[in-house]
Design a protein around this motif. Structure first.
Motif, mmCIF file in Angstrom:
data_model
loop_
_atom_site.group_PDB
_atom_site.id
_atom_site.type_symbol
_atom_site.label_atom_id
_atom_site.label_comp_id
_atom_site.label_asym_id
_atom_site.label_seq_id
_atom_site.Cartn_x
_atom_site.Cartn_y
_atom_site.Cartn_z
ATOM 1 N N HIS A 278 24.662 -4.880 51.901
ATOM 2 C CA HIS A 278 26.006 -5.424 52.103
ATOM 3 C C HIS A 278 26.218 -5.790 53.572
ATOM 4 O O HIS A 278 26.230 -4.921 54.445
ATOM 5 C CB HIS A 278 27.061 -4.400 51.666
ATOM 6 N N GLU B 39 28.531 -6.934 56.643
ATOM 7 C CA GLU B 39 29.939 -6.719 56.972
ATOM 8 C C GLU B 39 30.460 -7.677 58.025
ATOM 9 O O GLU B 39 31.666 -7.968 58.061
ATOM 10 C CB GLU B 39 30.146 -5.283 57.469
ATOM 11 N N PHE C 294 32.276 -11.063 52.100
ATOM 12 C CA PHE C 294 30.908 -10.571 51.942
ATOM 13 C C PHE C 294 30.715 -9.772 50.652
ATOM 14 O O PHE C 294 29.681 -9.125 50.467
ATOM 15 C CB PHE C 294 30.538 -9.669 53.122
ATOM 16 N N LEU D 111 24.447 -17.342 52.949
ATOM 17 C CA LEU D 111 25.733 -16.672 53.106
ATOM 18 C C LEU D 111 26.793 -17.309 52.225
ATOM 19 O O LEU D 111 26.711 -18.504 51.916
ATOM 20 C CB LEU D 111 26.190 -16.762 54.567
ATOM 21 N N VAL E 261 31.757 -17.726 54.955
ATOM 22 C CA VAL E 261 31.040 -17.081 56.053
ATOM 23 C C VAL E 261 30.125 -18.081 56.742
ATOM 24 O O VAL E 261 30.076 -18.168 57.978
ATOM 25 C CB VAL E 261 30.230 -15.875 55.547
#
Length: 494
Positions: free
Chosen positions: A352, A354, A370, A385, A389
């Motif tokens: 994950h 951030e 995310f 992404l 993002v």
């Protein structure tokens, strides 16, 4: 006295990657500003014609159970030469292959994969699509019949009258598949592809054995990788479909795997491939699967090595490594992030993200952007992404690179590209990837730009899972501590 020659399979392992940047990128940079790196323009191009292998610069965290790994397109590769076209890997083709691969993995993550691969006929055909590979320059032999320095066999273990020989085989490391395989005789062309090494010959291995249809090992293949049984020999058949035009099928077998003097796996299960579909780059012999399901090298060695492995993807002119197990010294510091496992598709390793920092400033995107997570994958080339993002990253990067405008034409899905022919050196903004738990990848220029383009792309949609590409993983030791439930990062490991 009859003398029989026994043959083992020596696996020279490759890790999928782009390998198209100079080994000097990011090394010895002059810091004009603490948030930028100044590098020679030549370091952001393909491997220069005069690039030379600088040898093994590896510092594995596990001092025993490891093997060196090279870039298949670089000067350290045992499968490429300056006279061949594989040094000049085509980035457009590589990115097309990357999109096909990641799209297929998304399909597996979003649907029941119980029927994936089953019933797909293997028809030999060629393709010009190339991918990015790394190979282990000294790896495993299958069989107890090795006569090289990598073997743990001793003369007193050799049956009287028998001579042991070793056959080297070059294979690709793949963290997103579960069935290891190599091409095996009989393996006619074009049903099989050409490879640098001689085909593995089961008849010359004293420890080779086919897996029978009713055995637990055959049942483990299930409908995902099972391909029925031979009605005449009762041998278990396997099939793997990679979703990017490539596939393999053959007999599921066992033999003794020797990757180094300290890495020996008895009754190692792997596919003995008699036919492939698609082109497996650099004439390698097969795939060394490290996915999370039963059947992979990780799962077959989990008890012996603590259900963990790591690798370091090198720059092209040096060598990295693949290591089984975790660090042997507590003083070796890894930054860890939680490993997210999908119970329906345990093959894949998800982490994950951030935050992302560009030129010292964190991108202004909400944490929810995310939420889909990202697959840590040895084969994915560039990091993908979520669109919001990526848009923020692109805006920040283009702003920092304004002096080098206007933009050049996009290359496949890389839309932020530059023509640096007028510039002897380039000032590249620092980029860092921040993961849950605080683990941070601080990228060097070779991990930020690929052939003059920003080495990041957007996923197909906001709900699509992302990928951490191997361009961004370069020089870090990436520890897949499956037993401990985390992924660790150690900088400057190769």
């Amino acid at each position: 006295m009859k003398v029989s020659t026994l043959q083992s399979l020596l696996l020279v392992i490759i890790l999928s990657s782009s390998c198209s940047l100079s080994a000097n990128a990011g090394a010895g940079d002059h810091h004009e500003h603490k948030h930028f790196m100044v590098v020679p323009t030549s370091s952001l191009k393909h491997i220069p014609e005069d690039a030379a292998c600088s040898g093994h610069k590896v510092i594995p965290s596990n001092g025993t159970a490891w093997v060196p790994m090279n870039c298949s397109h670089g000067p350290c590769s045992s499968t490429s030469s300056r006279a061949s076209e594989d040094i000049g890997i085509d980035v457009d083709d590589m990115l097309l292959w990357d999109q096909l691969r990641t799209s297929y993995i998304r399909t597996q993550l979003s649907a029941d994969i119980g029927s994936v691969g089953a019933g797909i006929p293997i028809i030999a055909r060629s393709t010009t699509v190339s991918n990015r590979d790394y190979m282990l320059s000294s790896t495993a032999s299958v069989g107890t019949n090795s006569g090289t320095s990598n073997s743990i066999e001793k003369s007193d273990q050799t049956p009287p009258g028998e001579h042991h020989a070793t056959m080297s085989q070059t294979v690709v490391v793949d963290t997103s598949s579960d069935i290891p395989w190599v091409q095996c005789l009989p393996c006619p062309i074009p049903q099989c592809h050409l490879q640098k090494d001689p085909f593995y010959d089961p008849a010359k291995s004293s420890t080779f054995a086919p897996i029978t249809c009713g055995s637990p090992a055959c049942k483990v293949l299930g409908s995902s990788y099972g391909n029925g049984c031979s009605t005449t020999t009762d041998e278990c058949k396997y099939i793997v479909n990679y979703g990017d035009g490539k596939a393999t099928t053959g007999t599921y077998v066992t033999d003794t795997l020797t990757m180094s003097p300290t890495i020996v796996v008895k009754d190692f299960r792997f596919g003995c491939s008699h036919a492939v579909r698609g082109s497996f780059s650099n004439q390698n012999a097969g795939i060394l699967a490290l996915g999370g399901r039963r059947g992979s090298l990780l799962q077959q060695t989990a008890e012996a090595y603590g259900n963990a492995f790591s690798y370091c993807i090198p720059q092209p002119s040096s060598a990295g490594f693949l290591s089984l197990g975790g660090p042997v010294e507590a003083s070796l510091k890894f930054a860890h992030t939680p490993l997210i496992k999908n119970k329906h598709t345990p093959t894949f390793y998800i982490v994950h993200l951030e935050a992302i920092i560009v030129a010292g400033k964190q991108l202004s995107v909400p944490p929810t952007a995310f939420a889909t997570g990202a697959v840590m994958d040895s084969g994915a080339v560039v990091t993908q992404l979520p669109p919001p993002v990526y848009a923020a990253l692109r805006t920040a990067f283009r702003s920092a690179m304004a002096a080098y405008g206007p933009l050049a034409a996009p290359v496949r899905n890389l839309d932020t590209c530059y023509d640096f022919t007028r510039f002897p050196e380039v000032k590249v903004p620092k980029v860092s990837l921040v993961f849950a738990g605080g683990a941070t990848l601080e990228l060097d220029p070779a991990s930020i730009m690929l052939d003059g383009c920003l080495a990041f792309a957007a996923t197909p949609g906001e709900e699509s899972v992302g990928f951490i590409g191997n361009v961004q993983q370069q020089t870090y030791e990436v520890l897949y501590d499956v037993g401990g439930g985390s992924v660790g990062f150690r900088p400057a490991a190769c």
